[in-house]
Every structure is written in structure tokens, then in C-alpha cells.
Motif scaffolding. Sequence first.
Motif, PDB file in Angstrom:
ATOM      1  N   ARG A 259       0.892  -1.299   0.113  1.00 46.95           N
ATOM      2  CA  ARG A 259      -0.155   0.095  -0.089  1.00 46.95           C
ATOM      3  C   ARG A 259       0.812   1.283  -0.039  1.00 46.95           C
ATOM      4  O   ARG A 259       2.073   1.316   0.469  1.00 46.95           O
ATOM      5  CB  ARG A 259      -1.024   0.162   1.229  1.00 46.95           C
ATOM      6  N   PHE A 260       0.312   2.344  -0.605  1.00 50.51           N
ATOM      7  CA  PHE A 260       1.090   3.676  -0.671  1.00 50.51           C
ATOM      8  C   PHE A 260      -0.183   4.658  -0.960  1.00 50.51           C
ATOM      9  O   PHE A 260      -1.284   4.478  -0.686  1.00 50.51           O
ATOM     10  CB  PHE A 260       2.082   3.694  -1.829  1.00 50.51           C
ATOM     11  N   ILE A 261       0.107   5.823  -1.749  1.00 53.68           N
ATOM     12  CA  ILE A 261      -0.866   6.915  -2.234  1.00 53.68           C
ATOM     13  C   ILE A 261      -2.018   6.323  -2.699  1.00 53.68           C
ATOM     14  O   ILE A 261      -3.437   7.066  -2.250  1.00 53.68           O
ATOM     15  CB  ILE A 261      -0.108   7.806  -2.882  1.00 53.68           C
ATOM     16  N   ASP A 262      -2.185   5.367  -3.481  1.00 53.38           N
ATOM     17  CA  ASP A 262      -3.318   4.973  -4.215  1.00 53.38           C
ATOM     18  C   ASP A 262      -4.445   4.516  -3.180  1.00 53.38           C
ATOM     19  O   ASP A 262      -5.594   4.749  -3.125  1.00 53.38           O
ATOM     20  CB  ASP A 262      -3.146   3.816  -5.255  1.00 53.38           C
ATOM     21  N   ALA A 263      -4.036   4.010  -1.869  1.00 49.36           N
ATOM     22  CA  ALA A 263      -4.822   3.536  -0.935  1.00 49.36           C
ATOM     23  C   ALA A 263      -5.455   4.764  -0.319  1.00 49.36           C
ATOM     24  O   ALA A 263      -6.805   4.692   0.028  1.00 49.36           O
ATOM     25  CB  ALA A 263      -3.965   2.821   0.079  1.00 49.36           C
ATOM     26  N   THR A 264      -4.980   5.922  -0.274  1.00 49.26           N
ATOM     27  CA  THR A 264      -5.486   7.213   0.296  1.00 49.26           C
ATOM     28  C   THR A 264      -6.684   7.662  -0.634  1.00 49.26           C
ATOM     29  O   THR A 264      -7.584   8.198  -0.210  1.00 49.26           O
ATOM     30  CB  THR A 264      -4.351   8.423   0.676  1.00 49.26           C
ATOM     31  N   PHE A 265      -6.351   7.608  -2.009  1.00 47.13           N
ATOM     32  CA  PHE A 265      -7.332   8.121  -2.833  1.00 47.13           C
ATOM     33  C   PHE A 265      -8.528   7.216  -2.758  1.00 47.13           C
ATOM     34  O   PHE A 265      -9.821   7.463  -2.893  1.00 47.13           O
ATOM     35  CB  PHE A 265      -6.943   8.060  -4.283  1.00 47.13           C
ATOM     36  N   ALA A 266      -8.375   5.895  -2.521  1.00 42.38           N
ATOM     37  CA  ALA A 266      -9.493   4.810  -2.387  1.00 42.38           C
ATOM     38  C   ALA A 266     -10.185   4.830  -1.376  1.00 42.38           C
ATOM     39  O   ALA A 266     -11.420   4.990  -1.140  1.00 42.38           O
ATOM     40  CB  ALA A 266      -8.929   3.583  -2.927  1.00 42.38           C
TER      41      ALA A 266
ATOM     42  N   TRP B  95     -10.715  14.613  -4.159  1.00 47.31           N
ATOM     43  CA  TRP B  95      -9.645  14.345  -4.678  1.00 47.31           C
ATOM     44  C   TRP B  95      -8.614  15.567  -5.020  1.00 47.31           C
ATOM     45  O   TRP B  95      -7.567  15.440  -4.465  1.00 47.31           O
ATOM     46  CB  TRP B  95      -9.695  13.521  -5.931  1.00 47.31           C
ATOM     47  N   ASN B  96      -9.035  16.503  -4.976  1.00 47.79           N
ATOM     48  CA  ASN B  96      -8.447  17.945  -4.707  1.00 47.79           C
ATOM     49  C   ASN B  96      -7.883  18.177  -3.556  1.00 47.79           C
ATOM     50  O   ASN B  96      -6.528  18.304  -3.453  1.00 47.79           O
ATOM     51  CB  ASN B  96      -9.270  18.855  -5.156  1.00 47.79           C
ATOM     52  N   ARG B  97      -8.440  17.952  -2.402  1.00 48.25           N
ATOM     53  CA  ARG B  97      -7.875  17.806  -1.019  1.00 48.25           C
ATOM     54  C   ARG B  97      -6.631  16.860  -1.023  1.00 48.25           C
ATOM     55  O   ARG B  97      -5.553  17.259  -0.435  1.00 48.25           O
ATOM     56  CB  ARG B  97      -8.881  17.723  -0.241  1.00 48.25           C
ATOM     57  N   ILE B  98      -7.099  15.854  -1.423  1.00 48.91           N
ATOM     58  CA  ILE B  98      -5.917  14.716  -1.349  1.00 48.91           C
ATOM     59  C   ILE B  98      -4.568  15.188  -2.093  1.00 48.91           C
ATOM     60  O   ILE B  98      -3.586  15.130  -1.583  1.00 48.91           O
ATOM     61  CB  ILE B  98      -6.461  13.593  -1.703  1.00 48.91           C
ATOM     62  N   GLN B  99      -5.003  15.582  -3.143  1.00 45.64           N
ATOM     63  CA  GLN B  99      -3.660  15.906  -4.259  1.00 45.64           C
ATOM     64  C   GLN B  99      -2.862  16.984  -3.461  1.00 45.64           C
ATOM     65  O   GLN B  99      -1.804  17.254  -3.647  1.00 45.64           O
ATOM     66  CB  GLN B  99      -4.137  16.488  -5.408  1.00 45.64           C
ATOM     67  N   GLN B 100      -3.582  18.034  -2.823  1.00 48.27           N
ATOM     68  CA  GLN B 100      -2.721  19.019  -2.178  1.00 48.27           C
ATOM     69  C   GLN B 100      -1.992  18.237  -1.102  1.00 48.27           C
ATOM     70  O   GLN B 100      -0.657  18.771  -1.008  1.00 48.27           O
ATOM     71  CB  GLN B 100      -3.792  19.959  -1.408  1.00 48.27           C
ATOM     72  N   LEU B 101      -2.481  17.303  -0.281  1.00 54.46           N
ATOM     73  CA  LEU B 101      -1.539  16.838   0.715  1.00 54.46           C
ATOM     74  C   LEU B 101      -0.582  15.970   0.061  1.00 54.46           C
ATOM     75  O   LEU B 101       0.709  15.746   0.334  1.00 54.46           O
ATOM     76  CB  LEU B 101      -2.374  15.764   1.659  1.00 54.46           C
TER      77      LEU B 101
END
Length: 212
Positions: free
Chosen positions: A100-107, A117-123
Amino acid sequence: MNLMKEGCFITIEGTEGVGKSTNVEFIRQYLSDKGIDLRLTREPGGTPLAEEIRELLLQPREEVVSDDAEILLVFAARAQHINQVIIPSLQRGQWVLSDRFIDATFAYQGAGRGISWNRIQQLEQYVLGDLRPDLTFLLDLPVDIGMERAEKRGALDRFEQEKHDFFEKVRQGYHHRLRAEPERFALIDAAQSLDNVQQQIAAVLAEKLDVM
Ligand code: TMP
């Protein structure tokens, strides 16, 4: 941050019960047989501090965990993991395989919890800088089958206690990521026999080794 990495960064993703652990072990063995120096790690976790944050995240608790607190803990663990393990290993020329890595956070936090997703992209921009996986295995399985397998493993953690609808959204979230970046992902149908799954994984790795 100027990354200047030498090694290859591989991640493996999927919903609960898709067989990540078995296949992580298969990838480790395959790359070791090819003489690759591999750092095996996972998220949340991968350093002592990040593993403590993992405990905080996974422990079932009566207090409602706010979505923002959850995602910030995920990224706090990730910041530590990236700086202490992932980047130094890649710079040394090791390959890194992260369960697991960043894709898990988007999922999970994006599609599952509903954080934009915009908020997650900022982080993502803040914490990852230029770091992105070179290759991501997405093990895909109908949610019911995965949940059944996870339940057989014993006590459920705070995420595993979520309901079917949540995991359906998570699975769709992963597919969304796959459609956005098809060249990075290897989609593996985890409902096939383990032999077939591993043949497919080996073929993808062989191709990667060829171009490195
Ligand atoms: P696992 O390592 O057994 O898959 O458990 C990790 C759990 O953490 C899993 O349920 C998914 C969750 N998780 C997130 O919600 N967001 C993340 O960014 C990551 C890495 C994991």
C-alpha cells in the motif's frame, strides 16, 4: 526535493482479502532470485513511529474518528516513511516494494470516506513532492469474496469493520486511479487461481527488469 533515485519503486494495492501478503512474498522471492536488493515495507507503517501511527489508525475505538484526523494521521505516517525509508533506499539503489501507498488514500479516504480528490492532491503534493511509484499492482476481487476471506483471518480492525458499501466505493476508487494512469498500473484479477495470479505478476516484473 531533487529525488535522484536509482532503484525502482513498486507498490501493491487492493481491497481487504485480495491476497496482498501472499503476493508480496512472491514478488520478494522473485526479485531476490533475480539478484535485486529489495526493501520490503508497508503503509501505514514502515518505521517505528509510522507503525505506532498505524496502531492508532487500525485500533477499533468508541470515539468517532473524524475523516480529517484519519487522513492527516495517514499522511503523518507517510511523511516519516518516505523520509526515513523510501527515499534513502531508492537513493542507495535498492528497489522498494510497499504494501500500500498513496493510491490507498485516494481509494479509502477519497472514494470511501468522501474526501475530495483535490484536497488529497494538495496533501500528496506537500508530502510526496516528486515521489511516485514506478509500478503499482492492483489486485482486484469482488468485495464479498474479499470480506469473507478477511473475516476468516480473525478479529477485524477499524477499517475491516466497515460495511460492504464502503469497500465497493474503495474498489471503484482504485479503478478510477487505474483509468487515470493505466501505464503505471498492472491490474491483476485476484479471483483467478494463485498460480495464474503469480504468472501474471512474474510477467509484469520480467518486463520491468528488462527496461531497467
Ligand atoms: P492492511 O495493511 O492490512 O491492508 O491494513 C491497512 C489498512 O489501512 C487498510 O484497511 C487500508 C487502510 N489505509 C487507508 O485507509 N489509507 C491509506 O492511505 C493506507 C495506506 C491504508
